[in-house]
Design an enzyme around this catalytic site. Structure first.
Site, PDB file in Angstrom:
ATOM      1  N   SER A 222      36.597  34.870  37.629  1.00  0.00           N
ATOM      2  CA  SER A 222      37.872  34.334  37.769  1.00  0.00           C
ATOM      3  C   SER A 222      38.074  34.076  39.414  1.00  0.00           C
ATOM      4  O   SER A 222      37.999  35.413  40.007  1.00  0.00           O
ATOM      5  CB  SER A 222      38.944  35.049  37.132  1.00  0.00           C
ATOM      6  OG  SER A 222      40.288  34.571  37.313  1.00  0.00           O
TER       7      SER A 222
ATOM      8  N   LYS B 242      35.530  30.265  36.551  1.00  0.00           N
ATOM      9  CA  LYS B 242      37.242  30.002  35.896  1.00  0.00           C
ATOM     10  C   LYS B 242      38.078  29.826  37.322  1.00  0.00           C
ATOM     11  O   LYS B 242      38.324  30.609  38.150  1.00  0.00           O
ATOM     12  CB  LYS B 242      37.771  31.245  35.285  1.00  0.00           C
ATOM     13  CG  LYS B 242      39.271  31.277  34.951  1.00  0.00           C
ATOM     14  CD  LYS B 242      39.397  32.051  33.774  1.00  0.00           C
ATOM     15  CE  LYS B 242      40.924  33.021  34.174  1.00  0.00           C
ATOM     16  NZ  LYS B 242      41.216  34.089  33.036  1.00  0.00           N
TER      17      LYS B 242
ATOM     18  N   LYS C 147      41.814  29.554  39.049  1.00  0.00           N
ATOM     19  CA  LYS C 147      43.366  29.523  38.753  1.00  0.00           C
ATOM     20  C   LYS C 147      43.742  28.222  39.186  1.00  0.00           C
ATOM     21  O   LYS C 147      43.191  27.718  40.155  1.00  0.00           O
ATOM     22  CB  LYS C 147      43.670  30.703  39.519  1.00  0.00           C
ATOM     23  CG  LYS C 147      43.053  32.120  38.802  1.00  0.00           C
ATOM     24  CD  LYS C 147      43.695  32.498  37.628  1.00  0.00           C
ATOM     25  CE  LYS C 147      43.631  33.857  37.052  1.00  0.00           C
ATOM     26  NZ  LYS C 147      44.527  34.151  35.797  1.00  0.00           N
TER      27      LYS C 147
ATOM     28  N   ASP D 148      42.712  28.294  34.658  1.00  0.00           N
ATOM     29  CA  ASP D 148      43.536  29.017  33.990  1.00  0.00           C
ATOM     30  C   ASP D 148      44.906  28.805  34.624  1.00  0.00           C
ATOM     31  O   ASP D 148      44.957  28.988  35.897  1.00  0.00           O
ATOM     32  CB  ASP D 148      43.350  30.495  34.036  1.00  0.00           C
ATOM     33  CG  ASP D 148      44.122  31.390  33.547  1.00  0.00           C
ATOM     34  OD1 ASP D 148      45.400  31.032  33.005  1.00  0.00           O
ATOM     35  OD2 ASP D 148      44.005  32.668  33.580  1.00  0.00           O
TER      36      ASP D 148
ATOM     37  N   GLU E  45      43.502  27.307  30.156  1.00  0.00           N
ATOM     38  CA  GLU E  45      43.929  28.351  29.621  1.00  0.00           C
ATOM     39  C   GLU E  45      45.628  28.293  29.939  1.00  0.00           C
ATOM     40  O   GLU E  45      45.912  28.149  31.044  1.00  0.00           O
ATOM     41  CB  GLU E  45      43.170  29.675  30.219  1.00  0.00           C
ATOM     42  CG  GLU E  45      43.804  31.041  29.908  1.00  0.00           C
ATOM     43  CD  GLU E  45      42.978  31.914  30.717  1.00  0.00           C
ATOM     44  OE1 GLU E  45      41.661  31.639  31.198  1.00  0.00           O
ATOM     45  OE2 GLU E  45      43.359  33.251  30.575  1.00  0.00           O
TER      46      GLU E  45
ATOM     47  N   ASP F 280      46.356  32.652  26.280  1.00  0.00           N
ATOM     48  CA  ASP F 280      46.216  33.816  26.650  1.00  0.00           C
ATOM     49  C   ASP F 280      47.572  34.575  26.795  1.00  0.00           C
ATOM     50  O   ASP F 280      47.665  35.411  25.731  1.00  0.00           O
ATOM     51  CB  ASP F 280      45.971  34.014  28.178  1.00  0.00           C
ATOM     52  CG  ASP F 280      45.834  35.194  29.013  1.00  0.00           C
ATOM     53  OD1 ASP F 280      46.249  36.294  28.403  1.00  0.00           O
ATOM     54  OD2 ASP F 280      45.443  35.244  29.974  1.00  0.00           O
TER      55      ASP F 280
ATOM     56  N   LYS G 251      42.849  39.874  25.199  1.00  0.00           N
ATOM     57  CA  LYS G 251      42.934  40.827  26.148  1.00  0.00           C
ATOM     58  C   LYS G 251      43.152  41.977  25.350  1.00  0.00           C
ATOM     59  O   LYS G 251      44.570  42.007  24.614  1.00  0.00           O
ATOM     60  CB  LYS G 251      43.802  40.643  27.353  1.00  0.00           C
ATOM     61  CG  LYS G 251      43.318  39.636  28.370  1.00  0.00           C
ATOM     62  CD  LYS G 251      44.221  39.351  29.473  1.00  0.00           C
ATOM     63  CE  LYS G 251      43.761  38.514  30.216  1.00  0.00           C
ATOM     64  NZ  LYS G 251      44.824  37.771  31.077  1.00  0.00           N
TER      65      LYS G 251
ATOM     66  N   GLY H 103      40.289  39.458  31.055  1.00  0.00           N
ATOM     67  CA  GLY H 103      40.189  40.756  32.164  1.00  0.00           C
ATOM     68  C   GLY H 103      41.618  40.792  32.850  1.00  0.00           C
ATOM     69  O   GLY H 103      42.435  39.917  33.041  1.00  0.00           O
TER      70      GLY H 103
HETATM   71  C1  NPQ Z   1      44.336  36.027  33.545  1.00  0.00           C
HETATM   72  N1  NPQ Z   1      43.348  37.671  34.723  1.00  0.00           N
HETATM   73  O1  NPQ Z   1      43.383  35.594  32.903  1.00  0.00           O
HETATM   74  C2  NPQ Z   1      44.498  37.124  34.406  1.00  0.00           C
HETATM   75  C3  NPQ Z   1      45.448  37.257  35.054  1.00  0.00           C
HETATM   76  C4  NPQ Z   1      45.719  38.490  35.783  1.00  0.00           C
HETATM   77  C5  NPQ Z   1      40.982  37.843  35.468  1.00  0.00           C
HETATM   78  O2  NPQ Z   1      42.150  36.001  35.686  1.00  0.00           O
HETATM   79  C6  NPQ Z   1      46.309  41.404  40.072  1.00  0.00           C
HETATM   80  C7  NPQ Z   1      46.942  40.166  40.409  1.00  0.00           C
HETATM   81  C8  NPQ Z   1      46.086  41.628  38.684  1.00  0.00           C
HETATM   82  C9  NPQ Z   1      46.791  38.997  39.447  1.00  0.00           C
HETATM   83  C10 NPQ Z   1      45.553  40.681  36.669  1.00  0.00           C
HETATM   84  C11 NPQ Z   1      42.272  37.128  35.476  1.00  0.00           C
HETATM   85  C12 NPQ Z   1      46.162  40.477  37.927  1.00  0.00           C
HETATM   86  C13 NPQ Z   1      46.437  39.232  38.260  1.00  0.00           C
HETATM   87  C14 NPQ Z   1      45.509  39.850  35.554  1.00  0.00           C
HETATM   88  C15 NPQ Z   1      46.112  38.366  37.217  1.00  0.00           C
HETATM   89  O3  NPQ Z   1      45.495  35.153  33.362  1.00  0.00           O
HETATM   90 MG    MG Z   2      44.569  34.076  31.764  1.00  0.00          MG
END
Ligand code: NPQ
Ligand code: MG
Length: 381
Positions: free
Chosen positions: A146, A172, A174, A200, A225, A250, A274, A302
């Site tokens: 990610s 992936k 963001k 995402d 996502e 999600d 998750k 995650g």
């Molecule tokens: C998601 N995780 O899928 C999450 C969001 C997430 C791996 O993209 C600190 C800062 C911790 C931002 C834990 C991934 C976090 C964070 C999870 C974002 O949406």
């Molecule tokens: Mg997500």
């Protein structure tokens, strides 16, 4: 869950740790530089007389930005409301935790961490790994990464190239309004047409953004996502009609029954599972099963877990319905050093699924102590 000896929780330790991230992680809801994590350790006594310890990891973040839970709140609800209901009786099973806590609304991440600690202890007492317990079959799983939001597209491309070089098999990105189409176009150009790519949004768009998001269709992505707010199931169903790229939920998915409803409404073409968000690993397995039943592909998300949650996620993602690469990357993607002895690594783009009893990790106690910021102990009276 059958075949495991019941027992009782003798003592619970709630530990908070601070782990700095190797680089800031930016999502549509903010930037994080450090992870403040609540760990649960239980001392478990089995009815056959043996004693084991079990560990659980709470995935709640520092602030309620991803979901309503946050780490101080999780610790409070565990201490003041949840634990008392688990410290009575002598023949408890980890699979009873959810029912014992069912009259208390919400707080899936707090509940999930407790269930995880009991399950880890109960499985260790039986000498059985969680993967074997649930019938997981894969010995290695493909590893996705990610990538946080970057203001500058060239910086983003440099970051993505590093992960491609590391061997990750799926990227992936963001995204948020203003950092989406152009970023995806540039990354697709960099990685070529064959590398799996997905985005995402962490709820950053609105119902009127369908035409805009449909511009992502030309980049041949696996999925989009969580484009819309968590409660907007109908909005996601409408988007699924407007956009060709599959819609994956999600934040919206917090239980098996809610997932079944979202699928029935056409809002969830792919599911991100998750365990913490849905109240634990056992509910996560139920969601996997119902998605397989309905032909919905799933993958494991995650929450920047330590080696505890990362090992557990790898075991879960070894179930046959996890047909898409998950966000289970190497520990070094986020942390310079992990609190477990054998952190998750990737080889040829894959993570080796741990096989040892419980969730398959071993704590590095000296390092854990060095990153611990507080410890609270609750003993059964
Ligand atoms: C998601 N995780 O899928 C999450 C969001 C997430 C791996 O993209 C600190 C800062 C911790 C931002 C834990 C991934 C976090 C964070 C999870 C974002 O949406
Ligand atoms: Mg997500």
């Amino acid at each position: 869950m059958s075949g495991l000896e019941p027992g009782r929780v003798e003592r619970v330790e709630l530990r908070r740790i601070a782990l700095p991230l190797v680089s800031p992680f930016r999502t549509s809801f903010g930037v994080e530089r450090e992870r403040d994590i609540l760990l649960v350790r239980v001392d478990w006594r089995s009815t056959d007389g043996s004693s084991t310890e079990g560990w659980g990891e709470c995935v709640a973040l520092t602030e309620p930005t991803y979901s309503p839970e946050y780490v101080d709140g999780a610790q409070h609800v565990i201490t003041e409301h949840l634990l008392g209901r688990l410290l009575t009786g002598d023949d408890l099973h980890a699979s009873d935790v959810a029912t014992r806590l069912a009259t208390l609304h919400g707080h899936p991440m707090a509940k999930g961490a407790l269930e995880m600690a009991l399950l880890d202890a109960q499985l260790r007492a039986a000498g059985v790994s969680f993967g074997d317990h649930i019938g997981a079959t894969a010995t290695t799983i493909p590893s996705g990464v990610s990538v946080g939001i970057h203001d500058d597209v060239d910086d983003l491309l440099a970051t993505v190239q590093r992960y491609v070089d590391d061997g990750y098999v799926r990227i992936k990105l963001k995204i948020e309004p203003g950092a989406d189409i152009e970023h995806v176009a540039a990354v697709r150009e960099l990685i070529g047409p064959d590398m799996p790519l997905q985005v995402d949004a962490n709820t950053a768009y609105t119902r009127t953004d369908g035409r805009h998001l449909a511009r992502l269709d030309e980049f041949d992505m696996l999925l989009i996502e969580q484009p819309l707010p968590e409660h907007d199931i109908i909005g996601h169903a409408r988007l699924a009609d407007e956009v060709e790229t599959p819609i994956c939920l999600d934040e919206s998915l917090v239980s098996a029954s809610g997932t079944a409803d979202a699928i029935e409404l056409g809002a969830c073409e792919i599911a991100n599972i998750k365990p913490g968000r849905v109240g634990g690993y056992l509910e996560a397995v139920r969601i996997h099963d119902l998605c397989v039943d309905r032909g919905v592909p799933v993958w494991c998300g995650g929450m920047l877990e330590t080696g505890i949650g990362r090992a557990a996620n790898a075991m879960l993602a070894a179930l046959p319905g996890f047909t898409l690469p998950g966000d289970i990357s190497a520990s070094t993607r986020f942390y310079e050093r992990d609190i477990v002895v054998d952190p998750i690594t990737i080889t040829d783009g894959h993570v080796t699924v741990p096989r040892s009893p419980g969730f398959g990790f071993e704590i590095d106690h000296a390092f854990l102590d060095s990153v611990t910021t507080s410890t609270a102990t609750i003993t059964r009276d």
